[in-house]
Design an enzyme around this catalytic site. Structure first.
Site, PDB file in Angstrom:
ATOM      1  N   HIS A 291      -3.694  -5.552   2.121  1.00 53.35           N
ATOM      2  CA  HIS A 291      -3.395  -4.996   3.432  1.00 53.35           C
ATOM      3  C   HIS A 291      -2.614  -5.893   4.355  1.00 53.35           C
ATOM      4  O   HIS A 291      -2.784  -7.104   4.333  1.00 53.35           O
ATOM      5  CB  HIS A 291      -4.735  -4.809   4.143  1.00 53.35           C
ATOM      6  CG  HIS A 291      -5.104  -3.392   4.219  1.00 53.35           C
ATOM      7  ND1 HIS A 291      -5.987  -2.904   5.114  1.00 53.35           N
ATOM      8  CD2 HIS A 291      -4.670  -2.359   3.503  1.00 53.35           C
ATOM      9  CE1 HIS A 291      -6.104  -1.626   4.935  1.00 53.35           C
ATOM     10  NE2 HIS A 291      -5.329  -1.266   3.963  1.00 53.35           N
TER      11      HIS A 291
ATOM     12  N   ARG B  18     -12.634   5.712  -1.973  1.00 55.95           N
ATOM     13  CA  ARG B  18     -11.599   4.726  -1.654  1.00 55.95           C
ATOM     14  C   ARG B  18     -12.031   3.380  -2.222  1.00 55.95           C
ATOM     15  O   ARG B  18     -13.226   3.100  -2.327  1.00 55.95           O
ATOM     16  CB  ARG B  18     -11.437   4.557  -0.136  1.00 55.95           C
ATOM     17  CG  ARG B  18     -11.017   5.780   0.606  1.00 55.95           C
ATOM     18  CD  ARG B  18     -10.779   5.455   2.084  1.00 55.95           C
ATOM     19  NE  ARG B  18      -9.558   4.697   2.291  1.00 55.95           N
ATOM     20  CZ  ARG B  18      -8.354   5.235   2.357  1.00 55.95           C
ATOM     21  NH1 ARG B  18      -8.204   6.541   2.239  1.00 55.95           N
ATOM     22  NH2 ARG B  18      -7.287   4.482   2.544  1.00 55.95           N
TER      23      ARG B  18
ATOM     24  N   CYS C 190       0.825  -1.220   0.000  1.00 56.93           N
ATOM     25  CA  CYS C 190       0.000   0.000   0.000  1.00 56.93           C
ATOM     26  C   CYS C 190       0.857   1.268   0.000  1.00 56.93           C
ATOM     27  O   CYS C 190       1.461   1.594  -0.995  1.00 56.93           O
ATOM     28  CB  CYS C 190      -0.957   0.008   1.186  1.00 56.93           C
ATOM     29  SG  CYS C 190      -2.038  -1.397   1.287  1.00 56.93           S
TER      30      CYS C 190
HETATM   31  N1  GLN Z   1      -2.722   6.306   2.304  1.00 59.38           N
HETATM   32  C1  GLN Z   1      -2.664   5.568   1.097  1.00 59.38           C
HETATM   33  C2  GLN Z   1      -3.968   5.561   0.322  1.00 59.38           C
HETATM   34  O1  GLN Z   1      -5.002   5.872   0.855  1.00 59.38           O
HETATM   35  C3  GLN Z   1      -2.201   4.160   1.375  1.00 59.38           C
HETATM   36  C4  GLN Z   1      -3.195   3.399   2.190  1.00 59.38           C
HETATM   37  C5  GLN Z   1      -2.660   2.106   2.641  1.00 59.38           C
HETATM   38  O2  GLN Z   1      -1.493   1.966   2.983  1.00 59.38           O
HETATM   39  N2  GLN Z   1      -3.557   1.175   2.703  1.00 59.38           N
HETATM   40  O3  GLN Z   1      -3.979   5.245  -0.843  1.00 59.38           O
END
Ligand code: GLN
Length: 234
Positions: free
Chosen positions: A194, A130, A95
């Protein structure tokens, strides 16, 4: 123990929002089954990254706030990390860590956070959205299926020399458009899955360990390690 591997948990104190530490526990568990003594240490802000000291780098996920701090600090480690990657060092990047290995990441507030460009991808922002949910992908070279959970606002587009970790069968993946998820470049494995992805996907953990062993012990007979049966993906 015949072999040893040393893991750098890069920014492990800041990029561990989703239990990424579990990846190191899995690496250690499988390494022990292979007769490999695996040690790890955190390298964080204001600490140099010594590419000659480590065999594997684990770089976890995080929130935009932590990423904004790391985006600045990681520039001081840019050359050393790039050298490590170009010299076939093994990396697992998840991520936020995945995003910062590329050119840049646009945060939810529109701020552009620079990555190190060691890999040729870039990450734009979604508009008030998201990607959250389960993901299933298939690696087209090995036929292995990987299972994970994604939660990211950034949308990533792969570049030169990068191939996806897998083709999206379920979920969104890198950008929700081109059916790619994650990236493989040399011995670097990146993903939006994740947290402790290696616990759910032992096959990836095994590839990471084998790549690191082959690099460190090029003349060794690693047949027994290669033949180790790892847990099923679930
Ligand atoms: N902050 C980043 C995003 O929202 C990465 C998120 C994460 O590490 N899951 O894309």
């Amino acid at each position: 123990m015949t072999y040893s591997l040393n893991v750098c948990h890069l920014y492990g104190d800041l990029m561990n929002t989703y239990g990424d530490l579990g990846n190191i526990l899995v690496l250690k568990y499988l390494a022990n089954k292979m007769g490999v003594d695996l040690t790890s240490e955190v390298v964080s802000l204001d600490q140099p990254f010594d590419p000659d000291k480590y065999d594997i780098v684990v770089f976890g996920g995080g929130q935009d706030f932590e990423q904004s701090i790391i985006s600045k600090d990681i520039q001081t480690k840019k050359q050393a990390l790039t050298d490590f990657i170009e010299d076939n060092g093994s990396v697992v990047a998840i991520c936020g860590g995945y995003q910062l290995l590329g050119h840049y990441y646009i945060g939810a507030n529109g701020e552009k956070l620079m990555g190190i460009g060691a890999l040729d991808h870039y990450t734009d922002k979604q508009k008030d959205h998201r990607f959250i949910g389960n993901v299933v992908i298939e690696n087209e070279e090995t036929g292995e299926k990987y299972h994970g959970f994604e939660n990211h606002q950034g949308i990533t587009f792969l570049g030169r020399g990068e191939r996806p970790l897998g083709k999206v069968l379920e979920g969104h993946g890198n950008n929700g458009q081109d059916k790619t998820e994650g990236a493989i470049y040399k011995n670097v494995y990146c993903t939006y899955f994740h947290g402790p992805i290696l616990a759910r996907n032992n096959d990836i953990a095994k590839h990471v360990l084998m790549n690191a062993l082959k690099r460190k012990y090029p003349d060794a007979d690693l047949t027994a390690q290669e033949n180790l049966k790892v847990g099923a993906t679930f």
